[in-house]
Design an enzyme around this catalytic site. Structure first.
Site, PDB file in Angstrom:
ATOM      1  N   LYS A 161      35.584  51.290  30.530  1.00 35.20           N
ATOM      2  CA  LYS A 161      34.608  50.728  29.583  1.00 35.20           C
ATOM      3  C   LYS A 161      33.707  51.850  29.043  1.00 35.20           C
ATOM      4  O   LYS A 161      33.363  51.867  27.866  1.00 35.20           O
ATOM      5  CB  LYS A 161      33.753  49.642  30.253  1.00 35.20           C
ATOM      6  CG  LYS A 161      34.490  48.369  30.586  1.00 35.20           C
ATOM      7  CD  LYS A 161      34.997  47.623  29.366  1.00 35.20           C
ATOM      8  CE  LYS A 161      33.918  46.875  28.617  1.00 35.20           C
ATOM      9  NZ  LYS A 161      34.490  46.034  27.516  1.00 35.20           N
ATOM     10  N   TYR A 216      37.717  50.441  36.350  1.00 38.73           N
ATOM     11  CA  TYR A 216      37.283  49.483  35.323  1.00 38.73           C
ATOM     12  C   TYR A 216      36.075  50.019  34.553  1.00 38.73           C
ATOM     13  O   TYR A 216      36.093  50.112  33.317  1.00 38.73           O
ATOM     14  CB  TYR A 216      36.938  48.126  35.958  1.00 38.73           C
ATOM     15  CG  TYR A 216      36.017  47.300  35.088  1.00 38.73           C
ATOM     16  CD1 TYR A 216      36.447  46.815  33.850  1.00 38.73           C
ATOM     17  CD2 TYR A 216      34.693  47.038  35.470  1.00 38.73           C
ATOM     18  CE1 TYR A 216      35.594  46.089  33.031  1.00 38.73           C
ATOM     19  CE2 TYR A 216      33.843  46.315  34.651  1.00 38.73           C
ATOM     20  CZ  TYR A 216      34.297  45.847  33.431  1.00 38.73           C
ATOM     21  OH  TYR A 216      33.454  45.148  32.615  1.00 38.73           O
ATOM     22  N   THR A 257      29.331  46.874  29.349  1.00 44.10           N
ATOM     23  CA  THR A 257      28.845  46.336  30.620  1.00 44.10           C
ATOM     24  C   THR A 257      27.802  47.260  31.246  1.00 44.10           C
ATOM     25  O   THR A 257      27.867  48.479  31.049  1.00 44.10           O
ATOM     26  CB  THR A 257      30.021  46.174  31.607  1.00 44.10           C
ATOM     27  OG1 THR A 257      29.516  45.957  32.927  1.00 44.10           O
ATOM     28  CG2 THR A 257      30.912  47.409  31.655  1.00 44.10           C
ATOM     29  N   ASP A 258      26.897  46.677  32.032  1.00 44.34           N
ATOM     30  CA  ASP A 258      25.927  47.512  32.756  1.00 44.34           C
ATOM     31  C   ASP A 258      26.615  48.409  33.790  1.00 44.34           C
ATOM     32  O   ASP A 258      26.024  49.359  34.282  1.00 44.34           O
ATOM     33  CB  ASP A 258      24.845  46.646  33.430  1.00 44.34           C
ATOM     34  CG  ASP A 258      25.380  45.627  34.418  1.00 44.34           C
ATOM     35  OD1 ASP A 258      26.613  45.505  34.567  1.00 44.34           O
ATOM     36  OD2 ASP A 258      24.548  44.930  35.050  1.00 44.34           O
ATOM     37  N   GLU A 259      27.876  48.094  34.110  1.00 41.14           N
ATOM     38  CA  GLU A 259      28.552  48.868  35.159  1.00 41.14           C
ATOM     39  C   GLU A 259      28.854  50.297  34.734  1.00 41.14           C
ATOM     40  O   GLU A 259      29.180  51.138  35.568  1.00 41.14           O
ATOM     41  CB  GLU A 259      29.822  48.147  35.609  1.00 41.14           C
ATOM     42  CG  GLU A 259      29.470  46.784  36.158  1.00 41.14           C
ATOM     43  CD  GLU A 259      30.599  46.102  36.885  1.00 41.14           C
ATOM     44  OE1 GLU A 259      31.484  46.790  37.407  1.00 41.14           O
ATOM     45  OE2 GLU A 259      30.570  44.864  36.925  1.00 41.14           O
TER      46      GLU A 259
HETATM   47  P1  TYD Z   1      32.272  40.365  40.749  1.00 39.26           P
HETATM   48  O1  TYD Z   1      31.983  38.947  40.388  1.00 39.26           O
HETATM   49  O2  TYD Z   1      33.679  40.774  40.900  1.00 39.26           O
HETATM   50  O3  TYD Z   1      31.546  41.245  39.654  1.00 39.26           O
HETATM   51  P2  TYD Z   1      31.176  42.827  39.631  1.00 39.26           P
HETATM   52  O4  TYD Z   1      32.084  43.542  40.515  1.00 39.26           O
HETATM   53  O5  TYD Z   1      31.453  43.134  38.218  1.00 39.26           O
HETATM   54  O6  TYD Z   1      29.755  42.921  39.993  1.00 39.26           O
HETATM   55  O7  TYD Z   1      31.512  40.702  42.094  1.00 39.26           O
HETATM   56  C1  TYD Z   1      30.148  40.422  42.230  1.00 39.26           C
HETATM   57  C2  TYD Z   1      29.745  40.755  43.634  1.00 39.26           C
HETATM   58  O8  TYD Z   1      30.379  39.831  44.534  1.00 39.26           O
HETATM   59  C3  TYD Z   1      30.176  42.140  44.073  1.00 39.26           C
HETATM   60  O9  TYD Z   1      29.131  42.723  44.853  1.00 39.26           O
HETATM   61  C4  TYD Z   1      31.394  41.890  44.940  1.00 39.26           C
HETATM   62  C5  TYD Z   1      31.129  40.509  45.534  1.00 39.26           C
HETATM   63  N1  TYD Z   1      32.355  39.719  45.807  1.00 39.26           N
HETATM   64  C6  TYD Z   1      32.584  39.187  47.073  1.00 39.26           C
HETATM   65  O10 TYD Z   1      31.776  39.342  48.012  1.00 39.26           O
HETATM   66  N2  TYD Z   1      33.742  38.480  47.290  1.00 39.26           N
HETATM   67  C7  TYD Z   1      34.672  38.283  46.305  1.00 39.26           C
HETATM   68  O11 TYD Z   1      35.733  37.657  46.579  1.00 39.26           O
HETATM   69  C8  TYD Z   1      34.401  38.801  44.998  1.00 39.26           C
HETATM   70  C9  TYD Z   1      35.384  38.610  43.872  1.00 39.26           C
HETATM   71  C10 TYD Z   1      33.236  39.516  44.792  1.00 39.26           C
END
Ligand code: TYD
Length: 340
Positions: A151, A147, A123-125
């Protein structure tokens, strides 16, 4: 090519199998999946009879080794992962078990069984957050959540097994992925299933964080390109150039469903310090293998909205499951219920 794909009862893995089934030269596909909370046989229903299914964990070396030998596997692709940042903030030992230790087992079994190649989906994370510019494959790894650290651990083992043993392994780092069959806990599918039930959606802070989105079909094709044309010991970013603040993504979903902003509730950011502000990746390396993303973001997102609207039979049993409800209540608090 005789493939073993782990985690293919999940989101990206299932799309990869659909992609691989359409490629010439694929003699057989074994799916190995633990069917933990986000893996569902219903996600595989359209291709279940075209693959061999093995139920189990990637940490189980005996099971993995036997599955590889029984089916004469030549290529192993690992999608099995614990993948939700928010869950890793609640408890994270499963993350290390699957995403780090599990990868070590797969690397050992790849070497012992003389496979032609293993591909680790990452992942890019692992890069952490970037305010300006883009991450290249040479950027340092600075993961910010349990997480993404787990990874990164898996990836570092890939590097070490390549350097130490010449285990033939390649790594992909994917961007935020969206599309059909996405377990409804990440931003897009979580918000879609709530909006489709007339429930409010919890936007963290002001929704100003930026994510770079890639359609799952493009992601699957990118993994295929790296599997078949990449170079051992190398890492490839697999991303598209769709950078959007979260609030813009949410506005798109609302507009497509004919709903208004009153269903959005901005909540105090539950990720606190661990909330990466922006992801962005340079992708010239994977493009040099001949891969290009094909799905424009607006079109792909529109198709995703329609898919969730038309496939309640897939997501309804998930959102009614006790584990799902207890995660949502545990993480967001009981107020998420009707009040939010
Ligand atoms: P997510 O889809 O969990 O992916 P990642 O953390 O891997 O980027 O989250 C994407 C973005 O959306 C992140 O900035 C957090 C935000 N988010 C919300 O605002 N509300 C939520 O309920 C969730 C799950 C994520």
């Amino acid at each position: 090519m005789r493939l073993l794909v782990t985690g293919a009862a999940g989101f990206i893995g299932s799309h990869f199998v659909r992609h691989a089934l359409a490629q010439p030269g694929v003699e057989s596909i074994v799916v190995l999946d633990a069917l933990r909370y986000s893996g569902n046989l219903s996600t595989m229903s359209d291709f279940r009879d075209q693959v061999i299914f093995v139920h189990g964990e990637i940490q189980d070396a005996d099971l993995v080794g036997k599955a590889l030998r029984d089916h004469g596997t030549t290529h192993l692709v690992n999608f099995a992962a614990e993948s939700h940042n928010d869950r890793s903030l609640l408890s994270n030992s499963h993350f290390v078990q699957t995403n780090t230790f599990g990868v070590q087992v797969l690397l050992d079994e790849t070497r012992k069984n003389g496979l032609e190649r293993m591909l680790q989906v990452s992942t890019d994370e692992v890069y952490g957050s970037i305010d300006d510019g883009e991450f290249t494959e040479e950027s340092p790894l600075q993961p910010n959540t349990p997480y993404s650290a787990s990874k990164a651990g898996g990836e570092l083992l890939c590097r070490a097994h390549w350097v130490s043993f010449r285990t033939p392994v390649v790594v992909t780092r994917g961007g935020n992925t969206y599309g059909a069959f996405h377990y409804p806990e990440k931003l897009i599918p979580f918000f879609l299933v709530r909006l489709l039930q007339g429930k409010k959606v919890p936007l963290y802070g002001e929704g100003s964080q930026v994510r770079e989105w890639i359609n799952v079909r493009d992601h699957a094709a990118g993994v295929w390109a790296v599997l078949t044309k990449g170079e051992n010991g190398q890492v490839y970013n697999v991303g598209d150039t769709n950078e959007r603040p979260n609030r813009e993504v949410v506005s798109f979903l609302l507009a497509e469903l004919g709903l208004d902003d009153s269903l959005v509730k901005c909540i105090p950011d539950p990720r606190k310090g661990a909330h990466d502000t922006r992801y962005s990746m340079a992708t010239s390396k994977v493009r040099s293998l001949g891969w290009e993303p094909q799905v424009p973001f607006d079109e792909g997102l529109r198709q995703t909205v329609h898919w969730f609207r038309d496939n309640e039979a897939w997501w309804r049993p998930i959102v009614e499951d006790a584990d799902y409800k207890s995660f949502v209540e545990g993480f967001y608090g009981p107020s998420l219920g009707d009040d939010l």
